[in-house]
Design an enzyme around this catalytic site. Structure first.
Site, short mmCIF file in Angstrom:
data_model
loop_
_atom_site.label_atom_id
_atom_site.label_comp_id
_atom_site.label_asym_id
_atom_site.label_seq_id
_atom_site.Cartn_x
_atom_site.Cartn_y
_atom_site.Cartn_z
N ARG A 70 30.27 -4.91 -16.31
CA ARG A 70 29.25 -4.34 -15.43
C ARG A 70 29.26 -2.81 -15.50
O ARG A 70 28.20 -2.17 -15.52
CB ARG A 70 29.48 -4.80 -13.99
CG ARG A 70 29.12 -6.26 -13.74
CD ARG A 70 29.54 -6.69 -12.35
NE ARG A 70 29.17 -8.07 -12.05
CZ ARG A 70 29.64 -8.75 -11.00
NH1 ARG A 70 30.51 -8.16 -10.17
NH2 ARG A 70 29.27 -9.99 -10.78
N ASP A 107 31.70 -10.11 -23.24
CA ASP A 107 33.08 -9.71 -22.94
C ASP A 107 34.09 -10.58 -23.70
O ASP A 107 34.94 -11.23 -23.10
CB ASP A 107 33.30 -9.82 -21.42
CG ASP A 107 34.54 -9.08 -20.95
OD1 ASP A 107 34.85 -8.02 -21.52
OD2 ASP A 107 35.20 -9.57 -20.00
N HIS A 112 33.73 -20.68 -12.89
CA HIS A 112 33.08 -19.63 -12.10
C HIS A 112 34.14 -18.69 -11.56
O HIS A 112 35.16 -19.10 -11.04
CB HIS A 112 32.28 -20.24 -10.94
CG HIS A 112 31.28 -19.27 -10.38
ND1 HIS A 112 31.64 -18.30 -9.48
CD2 HIS A 112 29.96 -19.11 -10.60
CE1 HIS A 112 30.58 -17.59 -9.14
NE2 HIS A 112 29.55 -18.06 -9.81
N ASN A 121 37.81 -9.03 -24.61
CA ASN A 121 37.79 -9.51 -23.23
C ASN A 121 38.54 -8.57 -22.31
O ASN A 121 39.65 -8.14 -22.59
CB ASN A 121 38.41 -10.91 -23.16
CG ASN A 121 38.37 -11.47 -21.75
OD1 ASN A 121 39.40 -11.59 -21.11
ND2 ASN A 121 37.19 -11.80 -21.27
N ARG A 172 25.94 -25.40 -5.59
CA ARG A 172 26.93 -24.59 -4.87
C ARG A 172 26.27 -24.00 -3.63
O ARG A 172 25.04 -24.01 -3.51
CB ARG A 172 27.52 -23.48 -5.74
CG ARG A 172 26.51 -22.47 -6.23
CD ARG A 172 27.15 -21.30 -6.94
NE ARG A 172 27.99 -20.52 -6.04
CZ ARG A 172 28.58 -19.37 -6.40
NH1 ARG A 172 28.44 -18.89 -7.63
NH2 ARG A 172 29.33 -18.70 -5.55
N ARG A 191 28.87 -23.88 -11.79
CA ARG A 191 29.27 -24.41 -13.09
C ARG A 191 30.08 -25.68 -12.92
O ARG A 191 30.91 -25.77 -12.00
CB ARG A 191 30.09 -23.36 -13.86
CG ARG A 191 29.29 -22.12 -14.21
CD ARG A 191 30.12 -21.11 -14.99
NE ARG A 191 30.57 -21.64 -16.27
CZ ARG A 191 30.65 -20.90 -17.39
NH1 ARG A 191 30.28 -19.63 -17.39
NH2 ARG A 191 31.10 -21.44 -18.50
N SER A 231 38.55 -18.52 -9.23
CA SER A 231 39.80 -18.20 -9.89
C SER A 231 40.60 -17.19 -9.09
O SER A 231 40.09 -16.52 -8.20
CB SER A 231 39.52 -17.67 -11.30
OG SER A 231 38.78 -16.46 -11.23
N GLU A 250 35.69 -7.58 -6.19
CA GLU A 250 35.26 -6.28 -6.68
C GLU A 250 33.79 -6.01 -6.36
O GLU A 250 33.38 -4.87 -6.11
CB GLU A 250 35.51 -6.15 -8.19
CG GLU A 250 34.56 -6.94 -9.09
CD GLU A 250 34.68 -8.45 -8.97
OE1 GLU A 250 33.67 -9.13 -9.15
OE2 GLU A 250 35.80 -8.94 -8.71
N ASP A 251 32.99 -7.08 -6.34
CA ASP A 251 31.58 -6.90 -6.01
C ASP A 251 31.39 -6.60 -4.53
O ASP A 251 30.48 -5.85 -4.15
CB ASP A 251 30.76 -8.13 -6.42
CG ASP A 251 31.36 -9.44 -5.96
OD1 ASP A 251 32.49 -9.44 -5.43
OD2 ASP A 251 30.70 -10.48 -6.13
#
Length: 408
Positions: free
Chosen positions: A81, A45, A216, A73, A131, A211, A220, A182-183
């Protein structure tokens, strides 16, 4: 020679994924499933760190067919996806993030489970590396369950095995207008439309990797995006599940995981404008989706905070959050010979505040931790108290804010 349909397509969306991509792709190459049964669709991306070049190197040497697509991007994980999903040919699709990795035998075990059980979605046990990872749904391997009778609603990440025919039939895709959550929307819809869900709990199938560069995606995004995510998930649940206990149970997830953190101790650090903006963003969600059935499923402290959000009581909410920030234990008050437990968070039985006792009434699950509690009837008491509070409302108030009143 006739081409054989792959059993599973692994879709990898990658953006600035080096060096994590190295272990990610190694975990694909080491899968025990026959490489002829797998295809990989990798979408770069718009990376600038060598991600695209490394994907192509992997495609040149991998034992299974690998297609590498490169694009500008898109600004989020949904676009790559969806591109990969459009190109997928496998009976099943698995979405693998480029900074995570598969566990040994993961694809073989999940495909075998789906074929044996005939289910449309398979969850493989997840562990975190640097994590946290979801835990409550891994108590037992289940050949067939659903979102109403298990804890799978608390893992809505996309890293699962989906029957591609299910996704195509219902047009289930990632919402590219959302930049967080979104997932959750994608996976919840798949859960609700699936003919069954399987859980592989006895073998780690996926490693979530934290990370150390702070990139990650789940870290964000501003608070407005969180409200967008909560709204989308609540609306989806309301669209697909009729009113009642089943809908209320699912609504617990967006209320506690997405919305409630916006009104946690960090809210105290927000400026007045941000505080009032958050309350204004929450109000339509509370008016439409906050019900007695949702409220009674929450812990007292969670219920109290959301009740005050629903009532737009900023001053009282900050009082409660100051108390929560100090990590004090709310005093427990036993009444009716120990059959009722009230947790006396701030403004309990404060006449000026006017918060109904039922907001502070512990459910049996929470009350069991209180010495002297005698189980029996707390939930029915909570419901009766809520109905009594609603009856005292004027007709106009009941029409405009039935959700908050129901939680009272």
């Amino acid at each position: 020679m006739a081409l054989t349909q792959p059993d599973v397509t692994v879709v990898i969306g990658a953006y600035e994924a080096m060096p994590y991509l190295v272990e990610c792709l190694a975990s694909v190459e080491l899968q025990t499933i026959d490489p002829k049964r797998v295809e990989v669709i990798a979408v770069d991306d718009g990376s600038t760190d060598g991600t695209g070049e490394y994907l192509q190197e992997f495609a040149d040497r991998a034992p299974m067919p690998v297609t590498v697509l490169r694009q500008e991007n898109s600004g989020g994980p949904s676009g790559p996806r969806n591109v990969g999903l459009d190109k997928a040919a496998g009976r099943y699709v698995f979405f693998l993030d480029a900074d995570d990795r598969l566990g040994p035998e993961a694809l073989e075990r999940m495909v075998a489970m789906a074929d044996r059980a005939g289910t449309d979605v398979v969850l493989g046990r997840v562990e975190g590396v640097n994590r946290s990872a979801p835990k409550s749904m891994w108590g037992a391997t289940l050949e067939r369950t659903d979102v109403f009778s298990s804890n799978i609603m608390f893992t809505l990440s996309a890293q699962k095995l989906f029957r591609r025919e299910l996704l195509v039939r219902h047009g289930i895709r990632f919402d590219e207008s959302l930049f967080t959550g979104e997932d959750a929307l994608f996976t919840m819809e798949a859960y609700l439309r699936a003919n069954g869900v399987s859980v592989v709990a006895d073998h780690t199938c996926y490693y979530l990797v934290g990370r150390d560069d702070g990139k990650h995606v789940t870290k964000s995004g501003g608070y407005v995006l969180r409200f967008d995510s909560a709204r989308a998930l609540m609306n989806l649940i309301a669209d697909l599940v009729p009113e009642g206990p089943r809908r209320d149970r699912l609504m617990v997830r967006p209320f506690t995981i997405t919305l409630l953190p916006q009104f946690g101790p960090r809210f105290l650090k927000d400026g007045d404008d941000v505080r009032r903006h958050k309350l204004s963003l929450a109000q339509p969600l509370m008016d439409v989706h906050w019900t007695e059935g949702v409220a009674e499923r929450l812990k007292v402290e969670e219920r109290l905070r959301l009740h005050l959000v629903a009532e737009q009581r900023l001053e009282l909410l900050t009082d409660v959050l100051e108390f929560v920030r100090t990590k004090q234990q709310a005093p427990a008050r036993l009444e009716r010979r120990g059959r009722r437990v009230y947790l006396a968070y701030p403004h309990f039985r404060d006449g000026a505040a006017g918060i109904p006792d039922s907001v502070y009434l512990a459910s049996p699950r929470e009350a069991r931790a209180v010495p002297g509690y005698r189980e029996g009837g707390a939930r029915s008491v909570l419901r009766r108290a809520a109905r009594k509070a609603r009856r005292k409302l004027t007709p106009s108030r009941r029409t405009t804010a039935d959700g908050p009143a129901a939680a009272a």
